[in-house]
Structures are given as structure tokens and as C-alpha cells.
Design an enzyme around this catalytic site. Structure first.
Site, short mmCIF file in Angstrom:
data_model
loop_
_atom_site.label_atom_id
_atom_site.label_comp_id
_atom_site.label_asym_id
_atom_site.label_seq_id
_atom_site.Cartn_x
_atom_site.Cartn_y
_atom_site.Cartn_z
CB CYS A 130 -0.65 -0.08 1.31
SG CYS A 130 -0.37 -0.60 2.58
CG HIS A 243 -1.14 3.81 4.60
ND1 HIS A 243 -1.99 3.51 5.48
CD2 HIS A 243 -0.70 2.73 3.93
CE1 HIS A 243 -1.68 2.18 5.73
NE2 HIS A 243 -0.98 1.94 4.76
N1 LIG Z 1 -5.08 -3.52 4.16
C1 LIG Z 1 -4.34 -3.10 3.32
O1 LIG Z 1 -4.17 -1.87 3.37
C2 LIG Z 1 -3.68 -3.79 2.40
C3 LIG Z 1 -2.87 -3.11 1.24
C4 LIG Z 1 -2.18 -3.97 0.47
C5 LIG Z 1 -2.18 -5.32 0.45
N2 LIG Z 1 -2.81 -5.99 1.60
C6 LIG Z 1 -2.66 -7.41 1.60
O2 LIG Z 1 -4.33 -7.78 1.14
C7 LIG Z 1 -4.53 -9.13 1.77
C8 LIG Z 1 -5.72 -8.89 2.67
O3 LIG Z 1 -5.61 -7.90 3.66
P1 LIG Z 1 -6.85 -7.30 4.37
O4 LIG Z 1 -6.44 -5.91 5.27
O5 LIG Z 1 -8.17 -7.59 3.84
O6 LIG Z 1 -7.10 -8.57 5.45
P2 LIG Z 1 -8.23 -8.87 6.45
O7 LIG Z 1 -9.22 -7.75 6.73
O8 LIG Z 1 -7.88 -9.75 7.66
O9 LIG Z 1 -9.09 -10.03 5.67
C9 LIG Z 1 -8.45 -11.23 5.55
C10 LIG Z 1 -9.36 -12.15 4.42
O10 LIG Z 1 -8.72 -13.31 3.98
C11 LIG Z 1 -9.32 -14.37 4.21
N3 LIG Z 1 -8.53 -15.58 4.83
C12 LIG Z 1 -7.80 -15.62 5.62
N4 LIG Z 1 -7.08 -16.64 5.75
C13 LIG Z 1 -7.77 -17.65 4.90
C14 LIG Z 1 -7.76 -19.03 4.37
N5 LIG Z 1 -7.06 -19.96 5.02
N6 LIG Z 1 -8.59 -19.32 3.48
C15 LIG Z 1 -9.66 -18.52 2.89
N7 LIG Z 1 -9.96 -17.35 3.51
C16 LIG Z 1 -8.92 -16.85 4.32
C17 LIG Z 1 -10.29 -14.01 5.64
O11 LIG Z 1 -11.33 -14.79 5.65
P3 LIG Z 1 -12.19 -15.00 7.05
O12 LIG Z 1 -13.15 -13.82 7.29
O13 LIG Z 1 -13.01 -16.16 6.93
O14 LIG Z 1 -11.15 -15.27 7.92
C18 LIG Z 1 -10.75 -12.52 5.09
O15 LIG Z 1 -11.59 -12.59 4.12
C19 LIG Z 1 -3.38 -9.32 2.69
O16 LIG Z 1 -2.35 -10.25 1.97
C20 LIG Z 1 -2.69 -8.02 3.00
O17 LIG Z 1 -1.34 -8.00 3.23
C21 LIG Z 1 -3.52 -5.23 2.47
#
Ligand SMILES: NC(=O)c1ccc[n+]([C@@H]2O[C@H](COP(=O)([O-])OP(=O)(O)OC[C@H]3O[C@@H](n4cnc5c(N)ncnc54)[C@H](OP(=O)(O)O)[C@@H]3O)[C@@H](O)[C@H]2O)c1
EC number: 1.2.1.11
Length: 340
Positions: A130, A243
Site C-alpha cells: 500500500c 496512509h
Molecule cells: N489492508 C491494506 O491496506 C492492504 C494493502 C495492500 C495489501 N494488503 C494485503 O491484502 C491481503 C488482505 O488484507 P486485509 O487487510 O483485507 O485482511 P483482513 O481484513 O484480515 O481479511 C483477510 C481475508 O482473508 C480471508 N482468509 C484468511 N485466511 C484464509 C484462508 N486460509 N482461507 C480462506 N480465506 C482466508 C479472511 O476470511 P475470514 O473472514 O473467513 O477469516 C478474510 O476474508 C493481505 O495479504 C494483505 O497483506 C492489504
């Protein structure tokens, strides 16, 4: 005729935002499926006017689907992205797993859209970190004009960058400051995040920098130019979404602050708000829900030859993740992927 789209991690911060953005940008969706872990089977998520029920990623068959937008952590990505890619579905991944793989393009459509064509080697395209995404949108047009030699960046990163549990931690801690009975020890962060700032994001590297800082260095080189030197300090702040970055840039050629402002005004994805008066700049709460990367406080750095300072703010769940992923899908659609 549109595309058959799968949103993986649809119950998370980025997944939900991807659904909003696909709808807002009227991405040509023919059919859509939403997936998460087994514990979320049946959980409802919104897609425009529709409500979709989440299915289990573990048992999903990606055969016949065009694009999978992945927003799960690296571990789940490692297990499931190759399965989707092998089934012929193009994976656009938000985790850091594939970003540094030479056979996987790392794309910010305003900066290196032509790189998407490299997806065919693994059927995977990576979305940057990000903090990198919003910074390179600002750096690229300036680099094209005056060649950037070195960047010194300090970030002020919101808790949503660490997932939905991190948002809950800031919220609960903030309340517990006034009602200490509910006080819980930090779990997502290493120290108290409410009313505090933490100079530590991701794990420590051997040289004393953190992996988040390393990502900004390596990703900027891969996306913009391998010769640009970057040094970063990444800090978590008690902001829910958005951010901010203080960026100091040293150029090879002279670039006047007024010309830099004009270049950025014309740059794709950038919005310049830069008035030298009270409130004449953008802060994180004002960028939430917006597509743009906002640039303010553009000014000469008189301590070096050819130096500029600027302030860069963007919605990390959008340009830093979900929006960029949807823009990659749009670029892919325009350049090479047939519908249906
Ligand atoms: N947030 C940011 O600003 C940002 C920016 C760039 C990249 N990212 C990346 O994007 C990804 C998601 O981030 P987020 O912020 O959205 O995280 P989050 O809010 O914690 O959501 C995680 C998601 O992944 C699912 N998940 C986790 N483990 C799983 C598994 N074993 N099988 C199937 N589904 C699974 C969760 O499902 P459940 O609800 O069922 O647990 C949920 O839908 C990460 O890799 C993060 O590093 C995030």
C-alpha cells in the site's frame, strides 16, 4: 458480455472494498463469486444493490473463471493462488508473496501498465504494498521529467493496513483508555496503538530496517526504475484508514516547485491540493473512499541541489490495494483478456 470474477478474501477489509470498487467503476462483471475461509461460509457481503453469500475457498473450483482477485494473507495465497492460476484463471494478488518473483509482473496501472502483459508466465499479477503504490503514482511523472536519484520517505500508516483485527484493536484500546476495566494487552501490534505511534511494521531485517521499509525500496525499483535509491521509515499511527507519507526527492536535473506542481496536476491518479494557508492540504480522513492519491505541501528542499519535499495521502484500502487490483483487471481486459 462481461468477465467471470472471483473475489477471494471477500469478508476482509480489502475484499469488501474490491466489491465496492468493481461496482463503482462498473467493471464488466458477468458472474461473481465471493470466497473466504470455511468459518465464513454463508456470511453476507454487499456488491452494489446485491447481497452475496460467501463460499469456502478450500472447495472452490476455479475452472472456467476469468479473474480471481486475491486478498488473503501470503499463507493462503501460497496454497490457493497456484490452483486458480493452473485452472486458467488469472490471479491478481494483494499479498506480498509474488511481488519479487521475476516471472510475476508488479503493476501500478498509472506507472507501468505495459507490465501486465508479463502475466502469462505464471498467470499471476502482483499488487504492490500500500505505501509503495501511492508513492510511485507521485514519483513517476516527476522521474520522467527530472530523473530521480534518491528518495527519503517517512510513512504514517493507518491500522487498516494490518487487517480487520487491527481496526478492532485500535477501537477497543481507544475505548479502554476511558474505561480501563476493558483493557486488553496488544495482540496485533507490539505496543499500545491508541494515542501512540509505533515505528515498526512487519518483521525486522538483518540490517535493522523492517520488511515494510525493505518492500518500499525493492518495489519502487521494480515498478519505476532500478536505479532509484530509496530509504524508508515506516510508522503505524492511530488512524483507521488512509496512509500519509512525507517524501523528500533528490533529482538529477533541476525541477522547480511550480513546475512539479503543474506536472502532478496533470498526472493520472493524482489530485494536487496545495494551498499555503490553514487547511490547504489533505489529511487521511479526507481521502477515505476516494480514488485519488493526494499531493500537498510541494516545496523546494534548499539543503540539497535539485531537491523537493511533498506530502502524499491516499486511501490504503483503495489505491493501496483494492482499487489498484481492479485497475489491473481493467488494464488486463483492455489489453489482452477476452470476455466470457
Ligand atoms: N489492508 C491494506 O491496506 C492492504 C494493502 C495492500 C495489501 N494488503 C494485503 O491484502 C491481503 C488482505 O488484507 P486485509 O487487510 O483485507 O485482511 P483482513 O481484513 O484480515 O481479511 C483477510 C481475508 O482473508 C480471508 N482468509 C484468511 N485466511 C484464509 C484462508 N486460509 N482461507 C480462506 N480465506 C482466508 C479472511 O476470511 P475470514 O473472514 O473467513 O477469516 C478474510 O476474508 C493481505 O495479504 C494483505 O497483506 C492489504
Amino acid at each position: 458480455m462481461g468477465y467471470k470474477i472471483v473475489v477471494v478474501g471477500a469478508t476482509g477489509n480489502v475484499g469488501r472494498e474490491m466489491l465496492n470498487i468493481l461496482d463503482e467503476r462498473q467493471f464488466p462483471v458477468d458472474t461473481i463469486e465471493v470466497l473466504a475461509s470455511r468459518r465464513s461460509i454463508g456470511t453476507e457481503v454487499s456488491f452494489g444493490e446485491k447481497t452475496l453469500k460467501t463460499k469456502d475457498l478450500d472447495t472452490f473450483d476455479f475452472t472456467g473463471w476469468d479473474i480471481a482477485l486475491f486478498a488473503v494473507g501470503s499463507e493462503a495465497t501460497k496454497k490457493y493462488a497456484p490452483i486458480a492460476a493452473k485452472a486458467g484463471c488469472v490471479v491478481i494478488d494483494n499479498s506480498s508473496l509474488y511481488r519479487y518473483d521475476p516471472d510475476v509482473p508488479l503493476v501500478v496501472p498509472e506507472v507501468n501498465p505495459e507490465a501486465v502483459m508479463g502475466y502469462t508466465k505464471k498467470n499471476i499479477i502482483a499488487n504492490p504494498n500500500c505505501s509503495t503504490a501511492q508513492m510511485v503514482v507521485a514519483l513517476k511523472p516527476l522521474h520522467d521529467r527530472a530523473r530521480i536519484k534518491r528518495v527519503v520517505v517517512s510513512t504514517y500508516q493507518s491500522v487498516s493496513g494490518a487487517g480487520k483485527d487491527a481496526i478492532d484493536e485500535l477501537w477497543d484500546q481507544t475505548k479502554s483508555i476511558y474505561n480501563p476495566v476493558d483493557n486488553k494487552p496488544p495482540s496485533k501490534f507490539t505496543k499500545q496503538i491508541a494515542f501512540n505511534v509505533i515505528p515498526h511494521i512487519d518483521v525486522f531485517m538483518d540490517d535493522g530496517s523492517t520488511k515494510e521499509e525493505w518492500k518500499m525500496v525493492v518495489e519502487t525499483k521494480k515498478i519505476v526504475d532500478k536505479d532509484i535509491k530509496v530509504t524508508a521509515t515506516c510508522v503505524r499511527v492511530p488512524v483507521f484508514v488512509g496512509h500519509a507519507e512525507s517524501i523528500n526527492i533528490e533529482f538529477e536535473d533541476h525541477l522547480d516547485e511550480d513546475e512539479a506542481r503543474d506536472i502532478l496536476r496533470e498526472a493520472p491518479g493524482v489530485m494536487v491540493i496545495d494551498k499555503r494557508e490553514d487547511g490547504g492540504y489533505v489529511t487521511p480522513v479526507e481521502c477515505v473512499g476516494d480514488f485519488a492519491t493526494f499531493i500537498s505541501r510541494i516545496r523546494q528542499d534548499s539543503t540539497i541541489d535539485n531537491g523537493l519535499n511533498l506530502w502524499c495521502v491516499s486511501d490504503n484500502l483503495r489505491k493501496g490495494a483494492a482499487l489498484n487490483a481492479v485497475q489491473i483487471a481493467e488494464t488486463l481486459g483492455t489489453r489482452c483478456l477476452k470476455k466470457g
